[in-house]
Write a protein that holds these residues in place. Structure first.
Motif, PDB file in Angstrom:
ATOM      1  N   PHE A 113       0.834  -1.212   0.000  1.00  0.00           N
ATOM      2  CA  PHE A 113       0.000   0.000   0.000  1.00  0.00           C
ATOM      3  C   PHE A 113       0.865   1.257   0.000  1.00  0.00           C
ATOM      4  O   PHE A 113       0.555   2.231  -0.694  1.00  0.00           O
ATOM      5  N   VAL A 114       1.960   1.234   0.765  1.00  0.00           N
ATOM      6  CA  VAL A 114       2.808   2.426   0.891  1.00  0.00           C
ATOM      7  C   VAL A 114       3.648   2.636  -0.362  1.00  0.00           C
ATOM      8  O   VAL A 114       3.790   3.755  -0.859  1.00  0.00           O
ATOM      9  N   PHE A 115       4.203   1.537  -0.909  1.00  0.00           N
ATOM     10  CA  PHE A 115       5.105   1.638  -2.067  1.00  0.00           C
ATOM     11  C   PHE A 115       4.403   1.090  -3.315  1.00  0.00           C
ATOM     12  O   PHE A 115       4.910   0.179  -3.978  1.00  0.00           O
ATOM     13  N   LYS A 116       3.257   1.668  -3.650  1.00  0.00           N
ATOM     14  CA  LYS A 116       2.478   1.172  -4.787  1.00  0.00           C
ATOM     15  C   LYS A 116       3.237   1.312  -6.107  1.00  0.00           C
ATOM     16  O   LYS A 116       3.202   0.404  -6.939  1.00  0.00           O
ATOM     17  N   ASP A 117       3.900   2.433  -6.305  1.00  0.00           N
ATOM     18  CA  ASP A 117       4.615   2.645  -7.566  1.00  0.00           C
ATOM     19  C   ASP A 117       5.772   1.661  -7.713  1.00  0.00           C
ATOM     20  O   ASP A 117       6.021   1.139  -8.813  1.00  0.00           O
ATOM     21  N   TRP A 118       6.482   1.416  -6.615  1.00  0.00           N
ATOM     22  CA  TRP A 118       7.595   0.457  -6.663  1.00  0.00           C
ATOM     23  C   TRP A 118       7.074  -0.949  -6.954  1.00  0.00           C
ATOM     24  O   TRP A 118       7.669  -1.689  -7.743  1.00  0.00           O
ATOM     25  N   ILE A 119       5.960  -1.309  -6.328  1.00  0.00           N
ATOM     26  CA  ILE A 119       5.359  -2.627  -6.566  1.00  0.00           C
ATOM     27  C   ILE A 119       4.937  -2.758  -8.025  1.00  0.00           C
ATOM     28  O   ILE A 119       5.127  -3.803  -8.667  1.00  0.00           O
ATOM     29  N   LYS A 120       4.403  -1.663  -8.593  1.00  0.00           N
ATOM     30  CA  LYS A 120       3.987  -1.691  -9.997  1.00  0.00           C
ATOM     31  C   LYS A 120       5.198  -1.918 -10.907  1.00  0.00           C
ATOM     32  O   LYS A 120       5.129  -2.683 -11.870  1.00  0.00           O
ATOM     33  N   ASP A 121       6.311  -1.240 -10.600  1.00  0.00           N
ATOM     34  CA  ASP A 121       7.526  -1.418 -11.407  1.00  0.00           C
ATOM     35  C   ASP A 121       8.049  -2.844 -11.304  1.00  0.00           C
ATOM     36  O   ASP A 121       8.482  -3.436 -12.305  1.00  0.00           O
ATOM     37  N   GLN A 122       8.023  -3.409 -10.093  1.00  0.00           N
ATOM     38  CA  GLN A 122       8.490  -4.773  -9.904  1.00  0.00           C
ATOM     39  C   GLN A 122       7.582  -5.779 -10.612  1.00  0.00           C
ATOM     40  O   GLN A 122       8.061  -6.775 -11.173  1.00  0.00           O
ATOM     41  N   LEU A 123       6.290  -5.501 -10.610  1.00  0.00           N
ATOM     42  CA  LEU A 123       5.348  -6.378 -11.309  1.00  0.00           C
ATOM     43  C   LEU A 123       5.583  -6.315 -12.805  1.00  0.00           C
ATOM     44  O   LEU A 123       5.535  -7.345 -13.505  1.00  0.00           O
ATOM     45  N   TYR A 150      -7.825 -14.342 -18.816  1.00  0.00           N
ATOM     46  CA  TYR A 150      -8.707 -14.034 -17.684  1.00  0.00           C
ATOM     47  C   TYR A 150      -8.925 -12.535 -17.542  1.00  0.00           C
ATOM     48  O   TYR A 150     -10.040 -12.082 -17.262  1.00  0.00           O
ATOM     49  N   TRP A 151      -7.837 -11.755 -17.703  1.00  0.00           N
ATOM     50  CA  TRP A 151      -7.932 -10.308 -17.528  1.00  0.00           C
ATOM     51  C   TRP A 151      -8.056  -9.548 -18.855  1.00  0.00           C
ATOM     52  O   TRP A 151      -7.999  -8.318 -18.852  1.00  0.00           O
ATOM     53  N   ASP A 152      -8.213 -10.245 -19.958  1.00  0.00           N
ATOM     54  CA  ASP A 152      -8.357  -9.602 -21.271  1.00  0.00           C
ATOM     55  C   ASP A 152      -7.247  -8.582 -21.502  1.00  0.00           C
ATOM     56  O   ASP A 152      -7.491  -7.400 -21.783  1.00  0.00           O
ATOM     57  N   CYS A 153      -6.009  -9.042 -21.382  1.00  0.00           N
ATOM     58  CA  CYS A 153      -4.860  -8.145 -21.485  1.00  0.00           C
ATOM     59  C   CYS A 153      -3.804  -8.760 -22.394  1.00  0.00           C
ATOM     60  O   CYS A 153      -3.935  -9.917 -22.821  1.00  0.00           O
ATOM     61  N   CYS A 154      -2.773  -7.978 -22.656  1.00  0.00           N
ATOM     62  CA  CYS A 154      -1.688  -8.456 -23.513  1.00  0.00           C
ATOM     63  C   CYS A 154      -0.400  -7.762 -23.104  1.00  0.00           C
ATOM     64  O   CYS A 154      -0.298  -6.527 -23.182  1.00  0.00           O
ATOM     65  N   GLN A 224      -4.803  -3.775 -15.990  1.00  0.00           N
ATOM     66  CA  GLN A 224      -5.998  -4.613 -15.870  1.00  0.00           C
ATOM     67  C   GLN A 224      -6.080  -5.268 -14.498  1.00  0.00           C
ATOM     68  O   GLN A 224      -7.167  -5.417 -13.926  1.00  0.00           O
ATOM     69  N   PHE A 225      -4.926  -5.647 -13.963  1.00  0.00           N
ATOM     70  CA  PHE A 225      -4.889  -6.220 -12.616  1.00  0.00           C
ATOM     71  C   PHE A 225      -5.279  -5.172 -11.574  1.00  0.00           C
ATOM     72  O   PHE A 225      -6.017  -5.478 -10.625  1.00  0.00           O
ATOM     73  N   LEU A 233     -12.413  -5.126  -4.575  1.00  0.00           N
ATOM     74  CA  LEU A 233     -11.713  -4.782  -3.337  1.00  0.00           C
ATOM     75  C   LEU A 233     -12.364  -5.428  -2.120  1.00  0.00           C
ATOM     76  O   LEU A 233     -11.672  -5.924  -1.220  1.00  0.00           O
ATOM     77  N   THR A 234     -13.682  -5.443  -2.096  1.00  0.00           N
ATOM     78  CA  THR A 234     -14.389  -6.042  -0.947  1.00  0.00           C
ATOM     79  C   THR A 234     -14.095  -7.540  -0.844  1.00  0.00           C
ATOM     80  O   THR A 234     -13.840  -8.062   0.250  1.00  0.00           O
ATOM     81  N   LEU A 235     -14.108  -8.226  -1.981  1.00  0.00           N
ATOM     82  CA  LEU A 235     -13.827  -9.666  -1.985  1.00  0.00           C
ATOM     83  C   LEU A 235     -12.398  -9.946  -1.536  1.00  0.00           C
ATOM     84  O   LEU A 235     -12.161 -10.830  -0.692  1.00  0.00           O
ATOM     85  N   VAL A 236     -11.439  -9.190  -2.084  1.00  0.00           N
ATOM     86  CA  VAL A 236     -10.031  -9.396  -1.736  1.00  0.00           C
ATOM     87  C   VAL A 236      -9.802  -9.113  -0.251  1.00  0.00           C
ATOM     88  O   VAL A 236      -9.128  -9.886   0.457  1.00  0.00           O
ATOM     89  N   ALA A 237     -10.370  -7.991   0.225  1.00  0.00           N
ATOM     90  CA  ALA A 237     -10.218  -7.651   1.645  1.00  0.00           C
ATOM     91  C   ALA A 237     -10.852  -8.710   2.533  1.00  0.00           C
ATOM     92  O   ALA A 237     -10.299  -9.082   3.580  1.00  0.00           O
TER      93      ALA A 237
END
Length: 291
Positions: A113-123, A150-154, A224-225, A233-237
């Motif tokens: 949650f705190v390092f969202k941008d870093w997590i996005k780069d790592q992903l 599943y996520w209709d992505c490429c 997409q993720f 969010l409710t389901l994941v939480a």
């Protein structure tokens, strides 16, 4: 404890056999996951050449089975045998191990949650590494295809990420028939088609961007993720909270059982000295003995 007796305290049978029954399921499931992982490695020839484990540039999905199965096997064994044999060492190990996992999950959630941008780069980096190794492992290939369908992505952030793969890049020296294409899992789904067209992505990136969106999903898997997380969010939480409560409940039950066992052991006391004295012999038996 021969010759000893206890007074008052007892081990709760409900807690004992609940922990035993719950953990034996974990133990068996963990054993099954490890067995599936070993079977998959055997089919791919990894067990005959252990060094090939590190040859894959991306993620080998078998590792997920091995790691998750191994953790479940260890936890299930400690909880199951610890409860059945009333072994406080195994029960304490079970509690501590479960607590460490809970702490790591909590820390990971906070850092994500705190390092969202870093997590996005790592992903992004993680997905691109797996794109490079797409044809190197059939399990990885199936995992990427499932994710993109599943996520209709490429790709990570778009279809052009497939330039990282030697079979799909658009360089002039690429002899592959899949040059400037994408995997079939990037293609938009046609409800009228019963059979998957595995060649639907051929040469698609050689066309203008305006035409590509009619044939393939142009959105990347990272955005997409993120969208999927926001929509669910409710389901994941709820899942995370449920898992956390289950872990806390398991720790509390194990600690309660340890307290009961230690209380029972502390209540064992040696019998009075009078219980060790031989019974007095009658005078007649004694005189007959000495006569």
């Amino acid at each position: 404890m021969s010759g000893n007796y206890y007074k008052g305290n007892e081990v709760s049978c409900c807690i004992k056999y609940f922990i035993f029954g719950f953990n034996i399921l974990f133990w068996l499931l963990g054993m099954a996951l490890v067995a599936i992982g070993l079977w998959a490695w055997s089919e791919k020839g990894v067990l005959s050449n252990i060094s090939s484990i590190t040859d894959l540039g991306g993620l080998d999905p078998v590792w997920l089975f091995m790691v998750v199965g191994g953790i479940m096997f260890i936890l299930g064994f400690a909880g199951c045998i610890g409860a059945l044999r009333e072994n406080t060492f195994l029960l304490k190990f079970f509690s501590v191990f479960l607590g460490i996992i809970f702490f790591l999950e909590l820390t990971t959630g906070i850092l994500a949650f705190v390092f969202k941008d870093w997590i996005k780069d790592q992903l992004n980096l993680f997905i691109n590494n797996n794109i490079r190794a797409y044809r190197d492992d059939i399990d990885l290939q199936n995992l990427i295809d499932f994710t993109q369908e599943y996520w209709d992505c490429c790709g990570a952030f778009g279809a052009d990420d497939w330039n990282l793969n030697i079979y799909f890049n658009c360089t002039d020296g690429n002899p592959s028939r899949e040059k400037c294409g994408v995997p079939f899992s990037c293609c938009t789904k046609d409800p009228a088609e019963d059979v998957i067209n595995t060649q639907c992505g051929y040469d698609i990136r050689a066309r203008p961007d305006s035409e590509q969106k009619d044939y393939i999903n142009v959105k990347g898997c990272v955005p997409q993720f993120e969208k999927w997380l926001q929509d669910n969010l409710t389901l994941v939480a709820g899942i995370f909270i449920g898992v956390a409560l289950l872990q806390i409940f398991g720790i509390c039950l194990a600690q309660n059982l340890v307290s009961d066992i230690e209380a029972v052991r502390a209540s064992w006391v040696p019998p009075p000295l009078s219980m060790h004295r031989p019974p007095p012999q009658s005078s007649k038996k004694a005189s007959a003995y000495y006569s």
